[in-house]
Design a protein around this motif. Structure first.
Motif, PDB file in Angstrom:
ATOM      1  N   VAL A 185       0.847  -1.198   0.076  1.00 32.21           N
ATOM      2  CA  VAL A 185       0.109  -0.008   0.076  1.00 32.21           C
ATOM      3  C   VAL A 185       0.823   1.303  -0.114  1.00 32.21           C
ATOM      4  CG1 VAL A 185      -1.648   1.245   1.361  1.00 32.21           C
ATOM      5  CG2 VAL A 185      -2.070  -1.072   0.917  1.00 32.21           C
ATOM      6  N   PHE A 186       1.914   1.078   0.829  1.00 33.19           N
ATOM      7  CA  PHE A 186       2.569   2.467   0.856  1.00 33.19           C
ATOM      8  C   PHE A 186       3.546   2.685  -0.521  1.00 33.19           C
ATOM      9  CE2 PHE A 186       6.829   4.219   2.019  1.00 33.19           C
ATOM     10  CZ  PHE A 186       6.427   5.630   2.480  1.00 33.19           C
ATOM     11  N   VAL A 187       3.931   1.570  -1.031  1.00 32.37           N
ATOM     12  CA  VAL A 187       4.809   1.546  -2.246  1.00 32.37           C
ATOM     13  C   VAL A 187       3.915   1.955  -3.483  1.00 32.37           C
ATOM     14  CG1 VAL A 187       6.020   0.352  -4.133  1.00 32.37           C
ATOM     15  CG2 VAL A 187       6.638  -0.193  -1.809  1.00 32.37           C
ATOM     16  N   ALA A 188       2.772   1.525  -3.506  1.00 31.54           N
ATOM     17  CA  ALA A 188       1.731   2.086  -4.321  1.00 31.54           C
ATOM     18  C   ALA A 188       1.262   3.481  -4.361  1.00 31.54           C
ATOM     19  CB  ALA A 188       0.425   1.357  -4.217  1.00 31.54           C
ATOM     20  N   SER A 189       1.418   3.883  -2.939  1.00 32.87           N
ATOM     21  CA  SER A 189       0.983   5.390  -2.913  1.00 32.87           C
ATOM     22  C   SER A 189       2.053   6.486  -3.079  1.00 32.87           C
ATOM     23  CB  SER A 189       0.606   5.665  -1.554  1.00 32.87           C
ATOM     24  OG  SER A 189       1.624   5.547  -0.499  1.00 32.87           O
TER      25      SER A 189
END
Length: 129
Positions: A62-66
């Protein structure tokens, strides 16, 4: 064309995360807590560490995608589309090629001893492409 302000483009974003990303992060943290508190066969620090790592599994993507412009679904669809293409990495003229045969008709010179010019036609070697 005038671009829309950033706050109008991203209506459902909180702290630069979408609602789905926040839900995945919350589910991961909840899973880590449930694991550490009730399901982990170890006690104390080992339960807390394993719960932290288990909670991070859905949170890290989730953090990498954001933070990136990486589109996983677009990459997978493109790879599948490329895989279905006809003729990728096919050498030569294709499946209908009959190949070629090298023969020696005569010596390499004419009657005067001059070397003979050789006509080289690729289409006749590889067949109809």
């Amino acid at each position: 064309m005038n671009p829309a302000p950033a706050h109008l483009e991203a209506k459902l974003r909180f702290w630069e995360f979408t609602v789905g990303q926040l839900a995945a992060a919350f589910a991961g943290i909840l899973l880590g807590v449930v694991w550490a508190k009730f399901l982990c066969p170890f006690d104390g620090m080992w339960a807390a560490l394993s719960g932290t790592y288990l909670a991070a599994l859905p949170v890290v993507p989730v953090f990498v995608a954001s933070q990136t412009e990486f589109d996983l679904s677009g990459l997978v669809c493109g790879a599948l589309r490329w895989r279905r293409l006809d003729g990728r990495y096919v050498p030569g003229a294709g499946n209908a090629s009959a190949g070629y045969l090298l023969t020696r008709d005569a010596p390499n010179g004419d009657a005067t001893g001059n070397p003979r010019a050789v006509d080289f036609d690729v289409e006749t070697l590889w067949g109809d492409a």
